[in-house]
Design a protein around this motif. Sequence first.
Motif, mmCIF file in Angstrom:
data_model
loop_
_atom_site.group_PDB
_atom_site.id
_atom_site.type_symbol
_atom_site.label_atom_id
_atom_site.label_comp_id
_atom_site.label_asym_id
_atom_site.label_seq_id
_atom_site.Cartn_x
_atom_site.Cartn_y
_atom_site.Cartn_z
ATOM 1 N N LYS A 67 -118.309 -63.295 -57.258
ATOM 2 C CA LYS A 67 -117.158 -63.045 -56.383
ATOM 3 C C LYS A 67 -116.388 -61.787 -56.794
ATOM 4 O O LYS A 67 -116.145 -60.911 -55.964
ATOM 5 C CB LYS A 67 -116.217 -64.266 -56.388
ATOM 6 C CG LYS A 67 -116.897 -65.567 -55.963
ATOM 7 C CD LYS A 67 -115.917 -66.736 -55.948
ATOM 8 C CE LYS A 67 -115.286 -67.056 -57.285
ATOM 9 N NZ LYS A 67 -116.242 -67.530 -58.314
ATOM 10 N N THR A 68 -116.004 -61.723 -58.062
ATOM 11 C CA THR A 68 -115.210 -60.573 -58.501
ATOM 12 C C THR A 68 -116.022 -59.286 -58.396
ATOM 13 O O THR A 68 -115.498 -58.245 -57.985
ATOM 14 C CB THR A 68 -114.710 -60.794 -59.948
ATOM 15 O OG1 THR A 68 -113.879 -61.956 -59.955
ATOM 16 C CG2 THR A 68 -113.910 -59.596 -60.444
ATOM 17 N N THR A 69 -117.285 -59.353 -58.709
ATOM 18 C CA THR A 69 -118.139 -58.164 -58.595
ATOM 19 C C THR A 69 -118.164 -57.674 -57.148
ATOM 20 O O THR A 69 -118.045 -56.473 -56.886
ATOM 21 C CB THR A 69 -119.575 -58.499 -59.067
ATOM 22 O OG1 THR A 69 -119.513 -58.941 -60.423
ATOM 23 C CG2 THR A 69 -120.484 -57.289 -58.960
ATOM 24 N N LEU A 104 -107.388 -61.112 -52.349
ATOM 25 C CA LEU A 104 -106.807 -61.845 -53.474
ATOM 26 C C LEU A 104 -107.921 -62.524 -54.257
ATOM 27 O O LEU A 104 -108.615 -63.397 -53.736
ATOM 28 C CB LEU A 104 -105.821 -62.900 -52.956
ATOM 29 C CG LEU A 104 -104.788 -62.412 -51.917
ATOM 30 C CD1 LEU A 104 -103.966 -63.587 -51.385
ATOM 31 C CD2 LEU A 104 -103.880 -61.347 -52.508
ATOM 32 N N ASP A 105 -108.099 -62.104 -55.504
ATOM 33 C CA ASP A 105 -109.159 -62.676 -56.319
ATOM 34 C C ASP A 105 -108.605 -63.855 -57.111
ATOM 35 O O ASP A 105 -107.791 -63.662 -58.016
ATOM 36 C CB ASP A 105 -109.724 -61.598 -57.259
ATOM 37 C CG ASP A 105 -111.022 -62.028 -57.919
ATOM 38 O OD1 ASP A 105 -111.621 -63.038 -57.494
ATOM 39 O OD2 ASP A 105 -111.445 -61.350 -58.877
ATOM 40 N N GLU A 106 -109.011 -65.047 -56.752
ATOM 41 C CA GLU A 106 -108.548 -66.279 -57.420
ATOM 42 C C GLU A 106 -107.026 -66.297 -57.574
ATOM 43 O O GLU A 106 -106.505 -66.390 -58.690
ATOM 44 C CB GLU A 106 -109.211 -66.421 -58.799
ATOM 45 C CG GLU A 106 -110.727 -66.335 -58.759
ATOM 46 C CD GLU A 106 -111.423 -67.683 -58.889
ATOM 47 O OE1 GLU A 106 -110.739 -68.730 -58.847
ATOM 48 O OE2 GLU A 106 -112.654 -67.668 -59.011
ATOM 49 N N ILE A 133 -106.273 -58.399 -57.999
ATOM 50 C CA ILE A 133 -107.569 -58.672 -58.616
ATOM 51 C C ILE A 133 -107.380 -59.016 -60.084
ATOM 52 O O ILE A 133 -106.803 -58.235 -60.847
ATOM 53 C CB ILE A 133 -108.521 -57.455 -58.471
ATOM 54 C CG1 ILE A 133 -108.689 -57.117 -56.989
ATOM 55 C CG2 ILE A 133 -109.875 -57.757 -59.104
ATOM 56 C CD1 ILE A 133 -109.506 -55.873 -56.749
ATOM 57 N N GLU A 134 -107.855 -60.196 -60.445
ATOM 58 C CA GLU A 134 -107.821 -60.677 -61.828
ATOM 59 C C GLU A 134 -106.461 -60.505 -62.488
ATOM 60 O O GLU A 134 -106.335 -59.940 -63.573
ATOM 61 C CB GLU A 134 -108.932 -59.989 -62.638
ATOM 62 C CG GLU A 134 -110.285 -60.484 -62.179
ATOM 63 C CD GLU A 134 -111.435 -60.068 -63.074
ATOM 64 O OE1 GLU A 134 -111.312 -59.009 -63.726
ATOM 65 O OE2 GLU A 134 -112.430 -60.797 -63.116
ATOM 66 N N GLY A 135 -105.420 -60.976 -61.806
ATOM 67 C CA GLY A 135 -104.084 -60.948 -62.390
ATOM 68 C C GLY A 135 -103.458 -59.573 -62.298
ATOM 69 O O GLY A 135 -104.116 -58.573 -62.530
HETATM 70 MG MG LIG Z 1 -114.078 -63.816 -60.720
#
Ligand SMILES: [Mg+2]
Length: 323
Positions: free
Chosen positions: A57-59, A174-176, A97-99
């Motif tokens: 997902k993040t990638t 929005l990532d997580e 993304i990632e905080g």
């Molecule tokens: Mg991720």
Amino acid sequence: MGEPSATEPEHSDGEPVIATRALTKRYRGGQLAVDGLDLTVPAGSVFGFLGPNGSGKTTTIRMLMGLIEPTSGTARVLGQPMPRATRAVLPHVGALIEGPALYGFLSGRDNLIRYDSADPAADPRTRRSRVAAALDRVGLTAAAGKKAKAYSLGMKQRLGLAAALLQPRRLLVLDEPTNGLDPQGMREIRTLIRELASDGTTVFLSSHLLDEIEQVCTHAAVMAQGRLITQGPVAELAAGARGRLVVTTPDPAEAARVLKEQGVGDIAVTDDRVTGEPPDRDLAEVNAALVTAGVRVRGFTVERASLEDAFVALTGEGFDVAG
Ligand SMILES: [Mg+2]
Ligand SMILES: Nc1ncnc2c1ncn2[C@@H]1O[C@H](COP(=O)(O)OP(=O)(O)O)[C@@H](O)[C@H]1O
């Protein structure tokens, strides 16, 4: 969802906000993180990008935002190719993304002022009111003067969202966004996402929590091991999987025997409940067979399938969040 805004003439109605073709990322170490991804995110959707930890997902999000180059394949965001059009596209996209990256020694308000100052397109004369509006939007007005390092994780996430909302956006990525939040913090973020979407902003959010996607998203894509398993409207994804037949009876053993005869699969008995996969035949006949065999039936229903049932049906595995 919301009507397309009249102020977006360059973006035609039917065109997806995000579209990828065979998008692939192999990291230098050899890890195939994203494998031939064809993703279509309709305008105005709240799109859940769902998958267990490590599923890519993040990638994918980093490729969509022009932060890393794909190994092969293409990605279009707001109709433009990424990463080539990154500079033109990113002003229309709010991303978390990632905080969020925050300065702990600055207040929440001053963090946003700094952030806004870094945007060359942002008019300094309206900065204060823009920041105040963003703080209000995420419910941080009362805490705006506190140092960010004193914020709870949920408040930090909301401050990151406020930063993404300083300018009107066509797309929020929005990532997580609820990662690490307590249930109350998760609810707050979900409410905020619904509000943003009701204004017509397309929201693309990733999550490893099925439940969360079902609660807030109109559409979803399911990833496993870098590959797309399925995508579409959430209601259709869940409908693709068959619900379970549930019979409530004081005669569970006899009911289980009859149901098996009737072709019901994967039968499970707990107390007075017998459940199983419905067979390919009229359920009225199944019910009649129970009654004919003398089984006293108190309840006979098919429970609606959840996204989790769909995931299990598609992958043959449970949705295991361990990563
Ligand atoms: Mg991720
Ligand atoms: N910078 C990197 N270098 C090498 N491998 C990576 C890197 N980032 C992520 N990976 C690997 O790629 C896969 C997908 O990771 P990621 O995109 O972070 O998944 P998710 O966001 O769904 O948890 C995982 O196996 C992860 O270990």
